[in-house]
Structures are given as structure tokens and as C-alpha cells.
Design an enzyme around this catalytic site. Structure first.
Site, PDB file in Angstrom:
ATOM      1  N   ILE A 247      42.926   6.774  13.119  1.00 11.30           N
ATOM      2  CA  ILE A 247      43.677   5.887  14.001  1.00 11.30           C
ATOM      3  C   ILE A 247      45.125   6.345  14.017  1.00 11.30           C
ATOM      4  O   ILE A 247      45.724   6.579  12.970  1.00 11.30           O
ATOM      5  CB  ILE A 247      43.586   4.414  13.525  1.00 11.30           C
ATOM      6  CG1 ILE A 247      42.113   3.959  13.508  1.00 11.30           C
ATOM      7  CG2 ILE A 247      44.419   3.504  14.428  1.00 11.30           C
ATOM      8  CD1 ILE A 247      41.891   2.582  12.915  1.00 11.30           C
TER       9      ILE A 247
ATOM     10  N   ARG B 191      33.866   1.579  19.533  1.00  9.17           N
ATOM     11  CA  ARG B 191      33.170   2.862  19.539  1.00  9.17           C
ATOM     12  C   ARG B 191      32.130   2.949  18.423  1.00  9.17           C
ATOM     13  O   ARG B 191      31.047   3.487  18.618  1.00  9.17           O
ATOM     14  CB  ARG B 191      34.173   4.006  19.456  1.00  9.17           C
ATOM     15  CG  ARG B 191      34.857   4.230  20.795  1.00  9.17           C
ATOM     16  CD  ARG B 191      36.161   5.024  20.670  1.00  9.17           C
ATOM     17  NE  ARG B 191      36.752   5.248  21.970  1.00  9.17           N
ATOM     18  CZ  ARG B 191      37.397   4.328  22.687  1.00  9.17           C
ATOM     19  NH1 ARG B 191      37.513   3.092  22.239  1.00  9.17           N
ATOM     20  NH2 ARG B 191      37.910   4.621  23.873  1.00  9.17           N
TER      21      ARG B 191
ATOM     22  N   HIS C  17      50.899  13.278  11.634  1.00  5.69           N
ATOM     23  CA  HIS C  17      49.723  13.504  10.789  1.00  5.69           C
ATOM     24  C   HIS C  17      48.435  13.274  11.593  1.00  5.69           C
ATOM     25  O   HIS C  17      47.436  13.973  11.398  1.00  5.69           O
ATOM     26  CB  HIS C  17      49.774  12.581   9.566  1.00  5.69           C
ATOM     27  CG  HIS C  17      48.650  12.801   8.607  1.00  5.69           C
ATOM     28  ND1 HIS C  17      48.510  13.963   7.884  1.00  5.69           N
ATOM     29  CD2 HIS C  17      47.611  12.008   8.248  1.00  5.69           C
ATOM     30  CE1 HIS C  17      47.433  13.883   7.126  1.00  5.69           C
ATOM     31  NE2 HIS C  17      46.867  12.699   7.327  1.00  5.69           N
TER      32      HIS C  17
END
Length: 178
Positions: free
Chosen positions: A85, A129, A91
């Protein structure tokens, strides 16, 4: 995926001998990972296969674990699962790009891998999802289709690159053996 869009899904492949699948999951977001794994396992079982699950610390370790299992294990295919996420730093891009690239490279070496590592902006997107859209099942389906294709074309050949000539091949082509 927009709620009103329809997408074509291939029929589930069938197998004379059920495939053995390794599911590699990074359970950083445990509830999301559990949903992904449940979907993947259900798809493998529906195709008559068996699965084993291993956990790794994060998405970057998933391709490494698959590479280790390919060298030392006995699996027909792999399912890569996890969730990244977006945060406040770059990063996110590193993890998404590098894990995806490594999985793709393993696939190009002949491994049958379904990539179900979610890369999303929000937790809510990940939950949809992993649950409603069953991306874990979709990743397992991708691996199963690649296994079916591999079996159709005669099975694994032991990697990519040059295939060493055996004595039978050398003699059949008029060459000599040393």
C-alpha cells in the site's frame, strides 16, 4: 476495475495429474494476505491440485523464496501473494517495481508463476481486490494456465539458454562423441 465492466476469464484448465503449487505470501497485512491465500487455495483445489503455503517477511522476499523453492523443491508452479500500500516515501515504488520485475524474470526462465502481489493506493482498495475481486484466485489461475501450457508443450526442459546435446543427438546428426 470499474464496477460495471466485464472481463473475459479463461476456462479453468484440466489436468490428468493435479499440479503441486507453492503459494508464497508476504503477510504484512495479515487479513488481506489471508483472503488472498484462501482464494488461491480454492482455485488450486478446484483444478485438482495441491498447495503448500510459506510465508516470507515482505514482497521483496517473495521472488527469492520462489527461486529457492524452484532449485530445492518439487513444485509445478508458484503463486506470489502479498500487498503493498502506497505510503509517504518512494519505498512503495521500489517494492512494487523490484518484486514484479524479479517475478517476471523467474517467469521468463520457465517458472509457472501467478503474480498476486497487490499494489494499491489504499487499504480499502486492497480489501476489495483480495476479497470481492479474488485476486488470489486469479493469481492461482494464472499459474495453473502456465502449467497447462508447459505440459502441452512437453514439460520443463531445465531452464533457459542452450540445451546440451546428448550422445543420441550428436550421433543422429552425424557428429562424433568424445
Amino acid at each position: 476495475m470499474a464496477a460495471n465492466e466485464q472481463h473475459y476469464t479463461l476456462d479453468r484448465p484440466s489436468f490428468d495429474e493435479g499440479p503441486k503449487i507453492l503459494i508464497v505470501v508476504a503477510p504484512y497485512y495479515k487479513d488481506i494476505a489471508d483472503d488472498l491465500v484462501a482464494g488461491a487455495r480454492a482455485e488450486v483445489e478446484a483444478a485438482g491440485g495441491t498447495s503448500e503455503v510459506v510465508e516470507v517477511p515482505g514482497a521483496l522476499e517473495v521472488p527469492t523464496a520462489i527461486g529457492i523453492a524452484e532449485r530445492l523443491g518439487d513444485f509445478d508452479g508458484y503463486v506470489a501473494l502479498g500487498c503493498v500500500i502506497r505510503g509517504e516515501t518512494t519505498h512503495y515504488e521500489t517494492v512494487c517495481n523490484d518484486s514484479s520485475r524479479a517475478i517476471q524474470l523467474l517467469g521468463l526462465q520457465g517458472l509457472c508463476i501467478g503474480n498476486g502481489i497487490l499494489t494499491v493506493e489504499t487499504r480499502a482498495q486492497a480489501e476489495v481486490r483480495a476479497g470481492v475481486q479474488n485476486k488470489g484466485g486469479g493469481a492461482a489461475a494464472a499459474a495453473l494456465h502456465l502449467i497447462a501450457l508447459t505440459r502441452r508443450f512437453g514439460g520443463a526442459r531445465g531452464g533457459v539458454g542452450f540445451k546440451p546435446l546428448g550422445e543420441d543427438t550428436i550421433l543422429a546428426t552425424g557428429g562424433t562423441t568424445v
